[in-house]
Design an enzyme around this catalytic site. Structure first.
Site, PDB file in Angstrom:
ATOM      1  N   LYS A 143     -10.477  -9.119   6.250  1.00 18.81           N
ATOM      2  CA  LYS A 143      -9.897  -8.095   5.385  1.00 18.81           C
ATOM      3  C   LYS A 143      -9.015  -7.221   6.269  1.00 18.81           C
ATOM      4  O   LYS A 143      -9.388  -6.867   7.390  1.00 18.81           O
ATOM      5  CB  LYS A 143     -11.016  -7.248   4.761  1.00 18.81           C
ATOM      6  CG  LYS A 143     -10.541  -6.054   3.936  1.00 18.81           C
ATOM      7  CD  LYS A 143      -9.972  -6.519   2.618  1.00 18.81           C
ATOM      8  CE  LYS A 143      -9.697  -5.354   1.675  1.00 18.81           C
ATOM      9  NZ  LYS A 143     -10.949  -4.804   1.116  1.00 18.81           N
ATOM     10  N   SER A 202      -5.696  -3.975   5.961  1.00 23.03           N
ATOM     11  CA  SER A 202      -4.800  -3.172   5.137  1.00 23.03           C
ATOM     12  C   SER A 202      -3.502  -3.950   4.942  1.00 23.03           C
ATOM     13  O   SER A 202      -3.066  -4.684   5.835  1.00 23.03           O
ATOM     14  CB  SER A 202      -4.503  -1.840   5.822  1.00 23.03           C
ATOM     15  OG  SER A 202      -5.666  -1.060   5.963  1.00 23.03           O
ATOM     16  N   THR A 208      -2.758   1.304   4.934  1.00 23.86           N
ATOM     17  CA  THR A 208      -1.722   1.469   3.925  1.00 23.86           C
ATOM     18  C   THR A 208      -1.602   2.927   3.517  1.00 23.86           C
ATOM     19  O   THR A 208      -0.522   3.388   3.124  1.00 23.86           O
ATOM     20  CB  THR A 208      -2.022   0.594   2.700  1.00 23.86           C
ATOM     21  OG1 THR A 208      -2.254  -0.756   3.120  1.00 23.86           O
ATOM     22  CG2 THR A 208      -0.868   0.607   1.711  1.00 23.86           C
ATOM     23  N   ALA A 209      -2.686   3.689   3.619  1.00 32.04           N
ATOM     24  CA  ALA A 209      -2.635   5.116   3.301  1.00 32.04           C
ATOM     25  C   ALA A 209      -1.602   5.830   4.173  1.00 32.04           C
ATOM     26  O   ALA A 209      -0.819   6.654   3.691  1.00 32.04           O
ATOM     27  CB  ALA A 209      -4.014   5.738   3.484  1.00 32.04           C
ATOM     28  N   HIS A 230     -11.254   4.813  -0.221  1.00 36.09           N
ATOM     29  CA  HIS A 230     -12.602   4.324  -0.516  1.00 36.09           C
ATOM     30  C   HIS A 230     -13.368   5.272  -1.454  1.00 36.09           C
ATOM     31  O   HIS A 230     -12.785   5.915  -2.308  1.00 36.09           O
ATOM     32  CB  HIS A 230     -13.373   4.060   0.772  1.00 36.09           C
ATOM     33  CG  HIS A 230     -12.741   3.075   1.696  1.00 36.09           C
ATOM     34  ND1 HIS A 230     -11.984   2.005   1.261  1.00 36.09           N
ATOM     35  CD2 HIS A 230     -12.721   3.002   3.063  1.00 36.09           C
ATOM     36  CE1 HIS A 230     -11.556   1.313   2.303  1.00 36.09           C
ATOM     37  NE2 HIS A 230     -11.970   1.896   3.397  1.00 36.09           N
TER      38      HIS A 230
END
Length: 280
Positions: free
Chosen positions: A68, A70, A122-123, A161
């Protein structure tokens, strides 16, 4: 499932490294795989759980076969990893939130100390793309952002999250919803996280793993989330309602298949980041 059958019929015993976060949406997707309830004969997984920013860094190092990451990180590792069509965390109401302990003018953040959940998330990329002043950025573990903003250590912070479900109890205020901004700008789901597989595996192997993920999600869908010990054992928030909301928000149709809209979202992210020179 032809790809799984291909693996069973044509592959010798194989062990692959698999990494994902301890967040409820990831453990929900992989609970049945981790427990062995769904499996491909002859395929064994060496599973590792890490915070998303650690996963991003490990992907740059090419540590794991499947991981996983981003979506921002995916844009940086395309030479070495291929994007999977399953397991993604995309959506229209699930973007990162910029929070503060008191109302602030979002157009006057130049002197603010702003906490972010990682320089590869990505934030962080979305914040850069939205055109607000970056101020003084600090990169800290995502679960520390809410308490450290509430304490006054930082003026504001961008959360991801399950923090989106709990920040109000800490007395914080939302300044901007970066997911809403993205949707207004593009009309597309916000591309937060995705799964990638190291290049070198065949298309049949890729499809077999994607099918296995779908089987694992289907198995999870048959059971009560609150009673799943694997999910609860890794979750930071133990409230059953929060766990359910978290999973229902981030495990959705895009998790089953990115589809054209999901692909378009990633392409839009890449185009905008490239235009601003962020990926160079």
């Amino acid at each position: 499932m032809p790809s799984i059958n291909f693996w069973c019929n044509n592959m010798q015993s194989t062990k692959m490294t698999l990494a994902y976060s301890p967040c409820p949406n990831d453990t929900y997707i992989f609970s049945a795989i981790a427990s062995g309830k769904v499996a491909i004969p002859g395929l064994e997984f060496d599973i590792h759980l890490h915070d998303i920013e650690d996963l991003n860094q490990y992907a740059l190092e090419q540590r794991y076969d499947i991981s996983k990451v981003s979506c921002y990180t995916w844009l940086r590792i395309r030479e070495h990893y291929r994007l999977l069509q399953t397991g993604a965390a995309f959506g229209h109401e699930c973007g990162p939130l910029l929070l503060a302990s008191k109302p602030l003018d979002i157009h006057a953040l130049g002197d603010c100390r702003i906490a972010f959940p990682g320089a590869l998330t990505t934030a962080w990329l979305l914040f850069q793309l939205c055109g607000l002043s970056i101020g003084m950025p600090f990169f800290i573990p995502y679960h520390e952002i809410v308490p450290r903003v509430a304490s006054g250590e930082f003026d504001c912070g961008v959360i991801i999250h399950e923090s989106r479900f709990t920040y109000k109890t800490a007395g914080l205020h939302q300044l901007i919803d970066l997911g809403k901004w993205w949707r207004e700008e593009t009309g597309l789901p916000v591309p937060l996280g995705c799964f990638v597989m190291r290049r070198g595996f065949s298309q049949d192997q890729v499809q077999a793993f994607e099918e296995l993920m779908l089987c694992s999600i289907a198995e999870a869908d048959r059971h009560d989330i609150a009673s799943d010990e694997y999910i609860r054992g890794h979750a930071r928030e133990q409230d059953a309602g929060i766990l359910d909301r978290h999973i229902r928000l981030y495990v959705n149709d895009y998790s089953l298949d990115l589809g054209r809209e999901g692909q378009a979202a990633i392409e839009a992210l890449a185009e905008r980041a490239g235009r601003m020179g962020i990926l160079t």
